[in-house]
Design a protein around this motif. Structure first.
Motif, PDB file in Angstrom:
ATOM      1  N   GLY A  29      19.429  17.810  96.467  1.00  0.00           N
ATOM      2  CA  GLY A  29      19.571  16.588  97.248  1.00  0.00           C
ATOM      3  C   GLY A  29      18.278  15.808  97.329  1.00  0.00           C
ATOM      4  N   ARG A  30      17.859  15.505  98.544  1.00  0.00           N
ATOM      5  CA  ARG A  30      16.644  14.715  98.749  1.00  0.00           C
ATOM      6  C   ARG A  30      15.380  15.569  98.763  1.00  0.00           C
ATOM      7  N   ALA A  31      15.514  16.852  98.451  1.00  0.00           N
ATOM      8  CA  ALA A  31      14.360  17.746  98.311  1.00  0.00           C
ATOM      9  C   ALA A  31      14.581  18.566  97.052  1.00  0.00           C
ATOM     10  N   ARG A  32      14.268  17.956  95.915  1.00  0.00           N
ATOM     11  CA  ARG A  32      14.596  18.563  94.631  1.00  0.00           C
ATOM     12  C   ARG A  32      13.418  18.405  93.667  1.00  0.00           C
ATOM     13  N   ALA A  33      13.510  19.103  92.558  1.00  0.00           N
ATOM     14  CA  ALA A  33      12.537  18.952  91.481  1.00  0.00           C
ATOM     15  C   ALA A  33      13.149  18.118  90.372  1.00  0.00           C
ATOM     16  N   ILE A  34      12.323  17.301  89.726  1.00  0.00           N
ATOM     17  CA  ILE A  34      12.775  16.485  88.608  1.00  0.00           C
ATOM     18  C   ILE A  34      11.801  16.675  87.450  1.00  0.00           C
ATOM     19  N   GLU A  35      12.287  16.450  86.245  1.00  0.00           N
ATOM     20  CA  GLU A  35      11.431  16.633  85.069  1.00  0.00           C
ATOM     21  C   GLU A  35      10.655  15.352  84.780  1.00  0.00           C
ATOM     22  N   VAL A  36       9.342  15.464  84.725  1.00  0.00           N
ATOM     23  CA  VAL A  36       8.454  14.345  84.426  1.00  0.00           C
ATOM     24  C   VAL A  36       7.426  14.814  83.411  1.00  0.00           C
ATOM     25  N   ARG A  37       7.368  14.136  82.279  1.00  0.00           N
ATOM     26  CA  ARG A  37       6.381  14.467  81.246  1.00  0.00           C
ATOM     27  C   ARG A  37       6.434  15.950  80.849  1.00  0.00           C
ATOM     28  N   GLY A  38       7.642  16.470  80.767  1.00  0.00           N
ATOM     29  CA  GLY A  38       7.819  17.841  80.317  1.00  0.00           C
ATOM     30  C   GLY A  38       7.541  18.901  81.352  1.00  0.00           C
ATOM     31  N   ARG A  39       7.325  18.497  82.628  1.00  0.00           N
ATOM     32  CA  ARG A  39       7.095  19.480  83.679  1.00  0.00           C
ATOM     33  C   ARG A  39       7.959  19.149  84.882  1.00  0.00           C
ATOM     34  N   MET A  40       8.156  20.134  85.752  1.00  0.00           N
ATOM     35  CA  MET A  40       8.974  19.927  86.949  1.00  0.00           C
ATOM     36  C   MET A  40       8.083  19.511  88.109  1.00  0.00           C
ATOM     37  N   LEU A  41       8.363  18.329  88.649  1.00  0.00           N
ATOM     38  CA  LEU A  41       7.647  17.812  89.813  1.00  0.00           C
ATOM     39  C   LEU A  41       8.643  17.585  90.940  1.00  0.00           C
ATOM     40  N   ASP A  42       8.185  17.811  92.159  1.00  0.00           N
ATOM     41  CA  ASP A  42       9.051  17.584  93.316  1.00  0.00           C
ATOM     42  C   ASP A  42       9.155  16.094  93.614  1.00  0.00           C
ATOM     43  N   ASN A  43      10.299  15.687  94.153  1.00  0.00           N
ATOM     44  CA  ASN A  43      10.449  14.285  94.528  1.00  0.00           C
ATOM     45  C   ASN A  43       9.759  13.979  95.849  1.00  0.00           C
ATOM     46  N   GLY A  44       9.122  14.966  96.437  1.00  0.00           N
ATOM     47  CA  GLY A  44       8.350  14.771  97.656  1.00  0.00           C
ATOM     48  C   GLY A  44       7.640  16.069  98.013  1.00  0.00           C
ATOM     49  N   GLN A  45       6.495  15.962  98.646  1.00  0.00           N
ATOM     50  CA  GLN A  45       5.719  17.128  99.049  1.00  0.00           C
ATOM     51  C   GLN A  45       6.129  17.542 100.464  1.00  0.00           C
ATOM     52  N   HIS A  46       6.301  18.833 100.684  1.00  0.00           N
ATOM     53  CA  HIS A  46       6.724  19.324 101.989  1.00  0.00           C
ATOM     54  C   HIS A  46       5.696  20.287 102.568  1.00  0.00           C
ATOM     55  N   ILE A  47       5.529  20.207 103.892  1.00  0.00           N
ATOM     56  CA  ILE A  47       4.777  21.200 104.654  1.00  0.00           C
ATOM     57  C   ILE A  47       5.767  21.866 105.599  1.00  0.00           C
ATOM     58  N   LEU A  48       5.857  23.192 105.534  1.00  0.00           N
ATOM     59  CA  LEU A  48       6.711  23.934 106.446  1.00  0.00           C
ATOM     60  C   LEU A  48       5.862  24.504 107.569  1.00  0.00           C
ATOM     61  N   LEU A  49       6.491  24.792 108.689  1.00  0.00           N
ATOM     62  CA  LEU A  49       5.819  25.427 109.810  1.00  0.00           C
ATOM     63  C   LEU A  49       6.224  26.894 109.895  1.00  0.00           C
ATOM     64  N   GLY A  50       5.348  27.698 110.470  1.00  0.00           N
ATOM     65  CA  GLY A  50       5.693  29.096 110.691  1.00  0.00           C
ATOM     66  C   GLY A  50       6.911  29.261 111.573  1.00  0.00           C
ATOM     67  N   ALA A  51       7.260  28.210 112.323  1.00  0.00           N
ATOM     68  CA  ALA A  51       8.428  28.246 113.198  1.00  0.00           C
ATOM     69  C   ALA A  51       9.741  28.075 112.446  1.00  0.00           C
TER      70      ALA A  51
END
Length: 462
Positions: A45-67
């Motif tokens: 969905g809106r948090a996925r990897a896409i292929e760019v220049r032969g490599r997999m890049l995320d469509n956005g960077q995420h920071i998770l919390l220990g919670a």
């Protein structure tokens, strides 16, 4: 979750984002016969990897919390160990040395001493700033991190006499990162829930975790394998066109190569885990009370991620930094991540995030990338950062809903037998995060198996 009698129960999950994948995993684990439909070719969905220049890049960077206990539990269920898949860092807000920002990092001490020491050691904050932060934290804790009447984050900060510098360097970037909504019209009630599980939580719950894997490998890919190993089916490239109640079942019509062109099948239950606009289309004509009106009321905010590739030997001093943004001088970036410190296969790659990015996304991509590269060069005092080997700008136009005061979100239970809703926009005290999506999916699975058992997805980390 009560799994008795679930063997063979046919459940369709429509939507392969994190909420849909979470629901499908939980249902498969409970013994249901699950079919997951996803209209696009990839899950996430809106948090996925896409292929760019032969490599997999995320469509956005995420920071998770220990919670994010719901996310970690689901990762382990599908065979992903959080300790190796995520880089664990203490709670921090650290700026480049030449930025004029601050350096705030919580040491590995028991709560609340980790915050006390972090505040005492913080650089770039004056006495008035530190006193304002301490006052806000103690007052919010006394309030139970709750508001009886919601207001904007900006109004909340004004009530507690937060200094302009503290707002600029701490509260505004935290609000943008967590809610993807500017403080002037972001929900203070939801913001406090995020702060409860970061500044107000135990030391481990407040840790910040950065994915070492691309977003597909982190959960959706492993979820797909789990579902299929438990007898389910994953149908990517299968768009559901019709959702109808027939007798005691639900009929789903789908089209696409994954279903042989067209298909029609009956299911005992359906979890609808698509974005609100798509949900409105599929739910059209069903007696759902005010749910369609709530779905139609959402507005959206974009997130833009700019990837900059440098020589493999390039490294920043830390895995990530906060950046002071100032669009007036072309400084659009709000956080920068050194991907090479997270994944050895991405040496020299930086990802720069612009939340609530409507103005930035309106620029020509090459112009935006060059401006962000120049911003990094200036803030780090490293002229070579102004000249990346290549750049890639990715904008998710409807990355999250605008998390505004008093927003009425959608219940998990639809009110119709066998029809359940899932998504980060369902009732929760969290904003549109991976944790909100995963918890919503788990709640949808519970509601499908034991109607009436699911509760709004509240955090338990406070």
């Amino acid at each position: 979750m009560n799994t008795a009698g679930q063997a063979g129960k046919r459940v369709a999950v429509i939507g392969g984002g994190w909420a849909g994948c979470a629901a499908a995993v939980e249902l498969a684990a409970a013994g249901c016969s699950v079919t997951l439909f996803e209209a696009t070719r990839t899950l996430g969905g809106r948090a996925r990897a896409i292929e760019v220049r032969g490599r997999m890049l995320d469509n956005g960077q995420h920071i998770l919390l220990g919670a994010y206990t719901g996310t970690f539990r689901l990762l382990r269920r599908v065979g992903i160990e959080p300790k190796t898949a995520l880089l664990n860092l203490p709670l921090q807000m650290r700026y480049p040395n030449l930025s004029g920002g601050m350096d705030f990092v919580a040491p590995r001490l028991p709560a609340p001493w980790h915050l006390v020491v972090a505040l005492l050691r913080a650089k770039g904050l004056g006495l008035a700033d530190k006193m304002a932060l301490a006052r806000f934290s103690s007052s919010a804790r006394w309030m139970g991190w709750q508001l009886n009447v919601d207001c904007s984050v900006a109004e909340l900060l004004e009530r507690f006499d937060q200094t302009a510098r503290l707002v600029q360097l701490m509260w505004r970037p935290l609000c943008l990162a967590a809610l993807n909504t500017p403080p002037e019209y972001a929900s203070a009630r939801v913001f406090l829930a995020v702060l409860r599980d970061s500044l107000g939580a135990g030391r481990a719950a407040s840790d910040m975790l950065l994915p070492r894997l691309d977003l597909h490998a982190l959960f959706p890919g492993a979820a797909s394998r789990f579902i299929e190993q438990h007898g389910g089916a994953v149908r990517c490239g299968a768009k559901v066109t019709t959702l109808l109640r027939e007798g005691g079942s639900w009929r789903i019509d789908a089209t696409g190569k994954a279903v042989g062109g067209n298909s029609s099948a009956l299911f005992d239950a359906v979890v609808l885990a698509v974005a609100p606009p798509a949900a409105l289309t599929l739910l059209d004509g069903l007696p759902l009370g005010d749910i369609p009106a709530r779905l139609a009321a959402f507005d959206y905010e974009p997130i833009t991620t700019c990837y900059l590739q440098y020589a493999a030997a390039m490294q920043l001093g830390r895995p990530f930094y906060a950046l002071p943004d100032d669009p007036a001088i072309g400084h659009w970036g709000q956080f920068v991540f050194d991907r090479g410190q997270l994944d050895g296969g991405q040496a020299g790659l930086c990802s720069v995030v612009v939340s609530a990015s409507s103005a930035a996304a309106a620029l020509d991509q090459a112009v935006l990338a060059q401006a962000i590269a120049a911003q990094l060069a200036a803030l780090f005092g490293r002229p070579e950062l102004a000249s990346p080997a290549w750049s890639q700008v990715i904008t998710e136009k409807r990355a999250t809903f605008a998390c505004t005061p008093g927003l009425q979100r959608v219940p998990t239970a639809s009110g119709l037998p066998g029809l359940v809703l899932a998504g980060d926009y369902t009732e929760s005290d969290y904003p549109a995060t991976l944790e909100a999506a995963v918890r919503s999916g788990a709640a949808a699975a519970t509601e499908t198996i034991a109607p009436g058992a699911a509760k709004p997805t509240r955090s338990s980390a406070a």
